[in-house]
Design a protein around this motif. Structure first.
Motif, PDB file in Angstrom:
ATOM      1  N   VAL A  66       0.890  -1.225  -0.129  1.00 10.41           N
ATOM      2  CA  VAL A  66       0.232   0.172  -0.113  1.00 10.41           C
ATOM      3  C   VAL A  66       0.883   1.211   0.009  1.00 10.41           C
ATOM      4  O   VAL A  66       1.935   1.316   0.924  1.00 10.41           O
ATOM      5  CB  VAL A  66      -0.815   0.118   1.370  1.00 10.41           C
ATOM      6  N   GLY A  67       0.706   2.070  -0.859  1.00  9.50           N
ATOM      7  CA  GLY A  67       1.388   3.450  -0.932  1.00  9.50           C
ATOM      8  C   GLY A  67       2.401   3.307  -1.966  1.00  9.50           C
ATOM      9  O   GLY A  67       2.957   4.335  -2.251  1.00  9.50           O
ATOM     10  N   ARG A  68       2.705   2.096  -2.542  1.00  7.87           N
ATOM     11  CA  ARG A  68       3.648   1.976  -3.786  1.00  7.87           C
ATOM     12  C   ARG A  68       3.027   2.236  -4.810  1.00  7.87           C
ATOM     13  O   ARG A  68       1.703   2.185  -5.090  1.00  7.87           O
ATOM     14  CB  ARG A  68       4.113   0.542  -3.866  1.00  7.87           C
ATOM     15  N   PRO A  69       3.781   2.886  -6.120  1.00  5.91           N
ATOM     16  CA  PRO A  69       3.172   3.405  -7.304  1.00  5.91           C
ATOM     17  C   PRO A  69       2.595   1.850  -7.754  1.00  5.91           C
ATOM     18  O   PRO A  69       3.251   0.878  -7.502  1.00  5.91           O
ATOM     19  CB  PRO A  69       4.376   3.758  -8.155  1.00  5.91           C
ATOM     20  N   HIS A  70       1.526   1.949  -8.446  1.00  8.60           N
ATOM     21  CA  HIS A  70       0.508   1.064  -9.180  1.00  8.60           C
ATOM     22  C   HIS A  70       1.466   0.076  -9.880  1.00  8.60           C
ATOM     23  O   HIS A  70       1.369  -1.135 -10.074  1.00  8.60           O
ATOM     24  CB  HIS A  70      -0.366   1.600  -9.853  1.00  8.60           C
ATOM     25  N   VAL A  71       2.632   0.702 -10.597  1.00  6.91           N
ATOM     26  CA  VAL A  71       3.441  -0.119 -11.676  1.00  6.91           C
ATOM     27  C   VAL A  71       4.597  -0.542 -10.941  1.00  6.91           C
ATOM     28  O   VAL A  71       5.394  -1.324 -11.646  1.00  6.91           O
ATOM     29  CB  VAL A  71       3.697   0.775 -12.838  1.00  6.91           C
ATOM     30  N   TYR A  72       4.797  -0.382  -9.549  1.00 10.90           N
ATOM     31  CA  TYR A  72       5.879  -1.074  -8.787  1.00 10.90           C
ATOM     32  C   TYR A  72       5.917  -2.454  -8.921  1.00 10.90           C
ATOM     33  O   TYR A  72       4.930  -3.180  -8.710  1.00 10.90           O
ATOM     34  CB  TYR A  72       5.976  -0.599  -7.418  1.00 10.90           C
ATOM     35  N   ILE A  73       7.167  -2.998  -9.444  1.00 15.43           N
ATOM     36  CA  ILE A  73       7.132  -4.638  -9.352  1.00 15.43           C
ATOM     37  C   ILE A  73       8.324  -4.793  -8.161  1.00 15.43           C
ATOM     38  O   ILE A  73       9.407  -4.543  -8.383  1.00 15.43           O
ATOM     39  CB  ILE A  73       7.584  -4.994 -10.766  1.00 15.43           C
ATOM     40  N   PRO A  74       7.857  -5.892  -7.289  1.00 17.53           N
ATOM     41  CA  PRO A  74       8.919  -6.013  -6.293  1.00 17.53           C
ATOM     42  C   PRO A  74       9.912  -6.938  -6.828  1.00 17.53           C
ATOM     43  O   PRO A  74       9.847  -7.629  -7.577  1.00 17.53           O
ATOM     44  CB  PRO A  74       8.135  -6.971  -5.388  1.00 17.53           C
ATOM     45  N   GLY A  75      11.192  -6.167  -6.480  1.00 14.83           N
ATOM     46  CA  GLY A  75      12.556  -6.955  -6.834  1.00 14.83           C
ATOM     47  C   GLY A  75      12.797  -6.653  -8.278  1.00 14.83           C
ATOM     48  O   GLY A  75      13.803  -7.292  -8.844  1.00 14.83           O
TER      49      GLY A  75
END
Ligand SMILES: [Zn+2]
Length: 170
Positions: free
Chosen positions: A30-39
């Protein structure tokens, strides 16, 4: 674009299990950009290092710009400094060869990159910004919106947006 740029070998790597934060239902994102991909960049650049070892490459070139660094910690200079050290620690071949990760656009905004590309006559109609696959840009996703904004700020006409499609100009 690979052929137009004179790339000797263009290799596609499929990573179907990677998901964007917007598609993952986790409280930790939550709070991360929608397009953020972990790692994401740890995965991409580790793969690139593997290929660099196979191809005897001197450089691993990333296309991150200043706007990416603002949004994603794994596009920061600190991250790449540590990743460079990890790659050399894990590969005697790359360490001996001094294969380096370079980010020539990292101090430029996306608009400045567009302006530079236009001045160098890069065939911008062959570039891809959309976060979705397919034949055409969707013009609705984060990548497409950033592209439109960057071309607008740069004062450069986007050859993909001026193409007549289905009878009207996009
Ligand atoms: Zn799109």
């Amino acid at each position: 674009m690979g052929l137009a740029a004179g790339i000797q070998e263009h290799r596609f790597v499929r990573l179907p299990d990677l998901k964007e934060a917007g598609d993952i239902h986790s409280a930790s994102l939550v709070g991360r950009p929608h397009v953020y991909i972990p790692g994401r960049n740890g995965i991409f650049y580790s793969w690139a290092a593997s290929y660099a070892e196979e191809a005897d490459a001197d450089l691993i070139v990333g296309g991150h710009n200043k706007d990416d660094v603002k949004l994603f910690e794994d596009a920061s200079s600190k991250f790449f400094l540590l990743l460079q050290q990890a790659i050399w620690a894990g590969s005697p071949t790359l360490r001996k060869r001094r294969t380096r990760i370079i980010l020539p656009l990292s101090e430029m905004t996306k608009a400045e990159v567009v302006k530079l590309a236009s001045s160098l006559k890069v065939p911008l109609g062959l570039t891809w910004s959309c976060h979705h696959g397919g034949r055409d840009h969707c013009w609705e996703c984060e990548g497409c919106r950033a592209r439109v904004a960057a071309f607008g700020r740069a004062g450069v006409s986007d050859p993909l947006r001026t193409t007549v499609s289905s009878g009207k100009i996009q």
